[in-house]
Design a protein around this motif. Sequence first.
Motif, PDB file in Angstrom:
ATOM      1  N   PHE A 254     -35.499  10.577  79.201  1.00  0.00           N
ATOM      2  CA  PHE A 254     -35.691   9.676  80.332  1.00  0.00           C
ATOM      3  C   PHE A 254     -36.339  10.418  81.504  1.00  0.00           C
ATOM      4  O   PHE A 254     -37.305   9.936  82.108  1.00  0.00           O
ATOM      5  CB  PHE A 254     -34.334   9.091  80.745  1.00  0.00           C
ATOM      6  CG  PHE A 254     -34.354   8.297  82.016  1.00  0.00           C
ATOM      7  CD1 PHE A 254     -35.137   7.154  82.130  1.00  0.00           C
ATOM      8  CD2 PHE A 254     -33.584   8.687  83.106  1.00  0.00           C
ATOM      9  CE1 PHE A 254     -35.147   6.410  83.309  1.00  0.00           C
ATOM     10  CE2 PHE A 254     -33.592   7.953  84.280  1.00  0.00           C
ATOM     11  CZ  PHE A 254     -34.380   6.808  84.381  1.00  0.00           C
ATOM     12  N   TYR A 255     -35.850  11.609  81.794  1.00  0.00           N
ATOM     13  CA  TYR A 255     -36.419  12.415  82.876  1.00  0.00           C
ATOM     14  C   TYR A 255     -37.869  12.783  82.580  1.00  0.00           C
ATOM     15  O   TYR A 255     -38.746  12.670  83.455  1.00  0.00           O
ATOM     16  CB  TYR A 255     -35.580  13.674  83.072  1.00  0.00           C
ATOM     17  CG  TYR A 255     -36.175  14.663  84.042  1.00  0.00           C
ATOM     18  CD1 TYR A 255     -36.094  14.457  85.413  1.00  0.00           C
ATOM     19  CD2 TYR A 255     -36.842  15.800  83.581  1.00  0.00           C
ATOM     20  CE1 TYR A 255     -36.656  15.354  86.301  1.00  0.00           C
ATOM     21  CE2 TYR A 255     -37.408  16.700  84.456  1.00  0.00           C
ATOM     22  CZ  TYR A 255     -37.309  16.470  85.820  1.00  0.00           C
ATOM     23  OH  TYR A 255     -37.874  17.357  86.695  1.00  0.00           O
ATOM     24  N   LEU A 256     -38.141  13.199  81.336  1.00  0.00           N
ATOM     25  CA  LEU A 256     -39.502  13.593  80.974  1.00  0.00           C
ATOM     26  C   LEU A 256     -40.451  12.403  81.049  1.00  0.00           C
ATOM     27  O   LEU A 256     -41.616  12.548  81.456  1.00  0.00           O
ATOM     28  CB  LEU A 256     -39.511  14.200  79.566  1.00  0.00           C
ATOM     29  CG  LEU A 256     -38.752  15.533  79.426  1.00  0.00           C
ATOM     30  CD1 LEU A 256     -38.734  15.973  77.963  1.00  0.00           C
ATOM     31  CD2 LEU A 256     -39.382  16.613  80.301  1.00  0.00           C
ATOM     32  N   ASN A 257     -39.971  11.231  80.667  1.00  0.00           N
ATOM     33  CA  ASN A 257     -40.817  10.035  80.749  1.00  0.00           C
ATOM     34  C   ASN A 257     -41.140   9.690  82.204  1.00  0.00           C
ATOM     35  O   ASN A 257     -42.243   9.239  82.515  1.00  0.00           O
ATOM     36  CB  ASN A 257     -40.123   8.846  80.079  1.00  0.00           C
ATOM     37  CG  ASN A 257     -40.125   8.968  78.566  1.00  0.00           C
ATOM     38  OD1 ASN A 257     -41.049   9.531  77.981  1.00  0.00           O
ATOM     39  ND2 ASN A 257     -39.087   8.456  77.922  1.00  0.00           N
ATOM     40  N   LEU A 258     -40.169   9.910  83.089  1.00  0.00           N
ATOM     41  CA  LEU A 258     -40.429   9.680  84.507  1.00  0.00           C
ATOM     42  C   LEU A 258     -41.469  10.668  85.030  1.00  0.00           C
ATOM     43  O   LEU A 258     -42.359  10.314  85.817  1.00  0.00           O
ATOM     44  CB  LEU A 258     -39.136   9.808  85.308  1.00  0.00           C
ATOM     45  CG  LEU A 258     -38.098   8.688  85.120  1.00  0.00           C
ATOM     46  CD1 LEU A 258     -36.805   9.040  85.859  1.00  0.00           C
ATOM     47  CD2 LEU A 258     -38.643   7.358  85.614  1.00  0.00           C
ATOM     48  N   VAL A 259     -41.374  11.932  84.582  1.00  0.00           N
ATOM     49  CA  VAL A 259     -42.320  12.966  85.027  1.00  0.00           C
ATOM     50  C   VAL A 259     -43.744  12.623  84.619  1.00  0.00           C
ATOM     51  O   VAL A 259     -44.690  12.781  85.398  1.00  0.00           O
ATOM     52  CB  VAL A 259     -41.916  14.347  84.469  1.00  0.00           C
ATOM     53  CG1 VAL A 259     -43.016  15.370  84.700  1.00  0.00           C
ATOM     54  CG2 VAL A 259     -40.607  14.813  85.108  1.00  0.00           C
ATOM     55  N   LYS A 260     -43.897  12.131  83.389  1.00  0.00           N
ATOM     56  CA  LYS A 260     -45.255  11.813  82.923  1.00  0.00           C
ATOM     57  C   LYS A 260     -45.629  10.353  83.186  1.00  0.00           C
ATOM     58  O   LYS A 260     -46.594   9.838  82.641  1.00  0.00           O
ATOM     59  CB  LYS A 260     -45.402  12.147  81.437  1.00  0.00           C
ATOM     60  CG  LYS A 260     -44.472  11.428  80.498  1.00  0.00           C
ATOM     61  CD  LYS A 260     -44.640  11.986  79.090  1.00  0.00           C
ATOM     62  CE  LYS A 260     -43.725  11.275  78.095  1.00  0.00           C
ATOM     63  NZ  LYS A 260     -43.810  11.864  76.741  1.00  0.00           N
ATOM     64  N   ASN A 261     -44.830   9.693  84.031  1.00  0.00           N
ATOM     65  CA  ASN A 261     -45.132   8.333  84.480  1.00  0.00           C
ATOM     66  C   ASN A 261     -45.185   7.325  83.339  1.00  0.00           C
ATOM     67  O   ASN A 261     -45.977   6.391  83.353  1.00  0.00           O
ATOM     68  CB  ASN A 261     -46.450   8.304  85.266  1.00  0.00           C
ATOM     69  CG  ASN A 261     -46.516   7.103  86.197  1.00  0.00           C
ATOM     70  OD1 ASN A 261     -45.487   6.602  86.657  1.00  0.00           O
ATOM     71  ND2 ASN A 261     -47.720   6.641  86.489  1.00  0.00           N
ATOM     72  N   ASP A 262     -44.311   7.538  82.329  1.00  0.00           N
ATOM     73  CA  ASP A 262     -44.206   6.585  81.216  1.00  0.00           C
ATOM     74  C   ASP A 262     -43.170   5.539  81.603  1.00  0.00           C
ATOM     75  O   ASP A 262     -42.000   5.621  81.238  1.00  0.00           O
ATOM     76  CB  ASP A 262     -43.802   7.321  79.933  1.00  0.00           C
ATOM     77  CG  ASP A 262     -43.742   6.402  78.718  1.00  0.00           C
ATOM     78  OD1 ASP A 262     -43.964   5.176  78.893  1.00  0.00           O
ATOM     79  OD2 ASP A 262     -43.474   6.883  77.612  1.00  0.00           O
ATOM     80  N   GLY A 263     -43.610   4.539  82.350  1.00  0.00           N
ATOM     81  CA  GLY A 263     -42.693   3.546  82.889  1.00  0.00           C
ATOM     82  C   GLY A 263     -42.037   2.672  81.837  1.00  0.00           C
ATOM     83  O   GLY A 263     -40.875   2.285  81.977  1.00  0.00           O
ATOM     84  N   ASP A 264     -42.763   2.354  80.755  1.00  0.00           N
ATOM     85  CA  ASP A 264     -42.207   1.480  79.726  1.00  0.00           C
ATOM     86  C   ASP A 264     -41.000   2.113  79.047  1.00  0.00           C
ATOM     87  O   ASP A 264     -39.950   1.486  78.886  1.00  0.00           O
ATOM     88  CB  ASP A 264     -43.272   1.139  78.679  1.00  0.00           C
ATOM     89  CG  ASP A 264     -44.339   0.215  79.231  1.00  0.00           C
ATOM     90  OD1 ASP A 264     -44.088  -0.415  80.267  1.00  0.00           O
ATOM     91  OD2 ASP A 264     -45.424   0.132  78.621  1.00  0.00           O
ATOM     92  N   SER A 265     -41.140   3.369  78.621  1.00  0.00           N
ATOM     93  CA  SER A 265     -40.034   4.058  77.951  1.00  0.00           C
ATOM     94  C   SER A 265     -38.857   4.253  78.899  1.00  0.00           C
ATOM     95  O   SER A 265     -37.690   4.123  78.501  1.00  0.00           O
ATOM     96  CB  SER A 265     -40.499   5.408  77.404  1.00  0.00           C
ATOM     97  OG  SER A 265     -41.505   5.233  76.410  1.00  0.00           O
ATOM     98  N   ALA A 266     -39.158   4.568  80.160  1.00  0.00           N
ATOM     99  CA  ALA A 266     -38.090   4.754  81.145  1.00  0.00           C
ATOM    100  C   ALA A 266     -37.338   3.452  81.377  1.00  0.00           C
ATOM    101  O   ALA A 266     -36.103   3.445  81.508  1.00  0.00           O
ATOM    102  CB  ALA A 266     -38.672   5.269  82.454  1.00  0.00           C
ATOM    103  N   GLU A 267     -38.060   2.337  81.401  1.00  0.00           N
ATOM    104  CA  GLU A 267     -37.417   1.046  81.627  1.00  0.00           C
ATOM    105  C   GLU A 267     -36.521   0.664  80.456  1.00  0.00           C
ATOM    106  O   GLU A 267     -35.435   0.097  80.647  1.00  0.00           O
ATOM    107  CB  GLU A 267     -38.480  -0.033  81.853  1.00  0.00           C
ATOM    108  CG  GLU A 267     -37.929  -1.344  82.387  1.00  0.00           C
ATOM    109  CD  GLU A 267     -37.231  -1.182  83.722  1.00  0.00           C
ATOM    110  OE1 GLU A 267     -36.266  -1.941  83.972  1.00  0.00           O
ATOM    111  OE2 GLU A 267     -37.622  -0.299  84.507  1.00  0.00           O
ATOM    112  N   LYS A 268     -36.947   0.979  79.223  1.00  0.00           N
ATOM    113  CA  LYS A 268     -36.103   0.712  78.061  1.00  0.00           C
ATOM    114  C   LYS A 268     -34.805   1.516  78.150  1.00  0.00           C
ATOM    115  O   LYS A 268     -33.728   1.023  77.782  1.00  0.00           O
ATOM    116  CB  LYS A 268     -36.858   1.069  76.778  1.00  0.00           C
ATOM    117  CG  LYS A 268     -37.981   0.105  76.434  1.00  0.00           C
ATOM    118  CD  LYS A 268     -38.670   0.515  75.136  1.00  0.00           C
ATOM    119  CE  LYS A 268     -39.792  -0.469  74.794  1.00  0.00           C
ATOM    120  NZ  LYS A 268     -40.518  -0.070  73.563  1.00  0.00           N
TER     121      LYS A 268
END
Length: 261
Positions: free
Chosen positions: A125-139
């Motif tokens: 979740f943290y790594l997805n936020l860092v790389k601006n992967d909003g879809d994965s973070a939202e899931k």
Amino acid sequence: TFDLDDYISYVIDMLREIGPGAHVVAVCQPSVPVLAAVSLMEADGDGFAPASMTLMGGPIDTRINPTAVNGLAKAKPIEWFRDNVVMQVPWPQPAFGRSVYPGFLQLSGFMSMNLDKHMTAHKDFYLNLVKNDGDSAEKHRDFYDEYLAVMDLTAEFYLQTVETVFIDHALPKGNMQHRGRAVDPAAIRNVALFTVEGENDDISGVGQTKAAHDLCRNIPDEKRAHYMQPDVGHYGVFNGSRFRKEIVPRMVEFIGKHQTV
């Protein structure tokens, strides 16, 4: 107060309120009180008994493929649970002073069983936020918003359930009672039965829910079905993409097949 007997009575009351031809779905723990309620209604020839019941990942017979949860229940007397996991609601919370099994204890127990997976999920979740992967973070947020939403259980309901279902195995042994009356799943003849399990379920082991078919021995073969979903754990039996794509269509088909009104 609210205990297991009350739960069963409420299920019966709700089915009567809904009316004939209802379809009841029990997810995990409610499988036992739902099966008990339907057994009592069928024994009475109650015209408001549901057309079908679907039991999903439920502890019908925890002697089959026992999990760590089942092992704990068998290793400790009921007094241990009363002394160690039942607490009083603190002031100034609503209902302060009432004895409950706190939601935070339930949650910590479940999370500790798969702590490595939860740690990995939060790292991702943290790594997805860092790389601006909003879809994965939202899931991730959606999943944990639901997973972390727990409620306190009344002490009397929790303790009666632990003793009846996990320690005494009262239902599969034929010893379960509801307010002094025997609960006999063999009385079910008209209600269709669909059971669903997850291949990797570490809460309700494979076979524990399917055991309902042996108890409901008088349901005709054409009114019963069982499905085991590959590659899912306990939560995946009733939530997630495989649930939506593979389990829900089977539930819809079974319920549609057994419509009565």
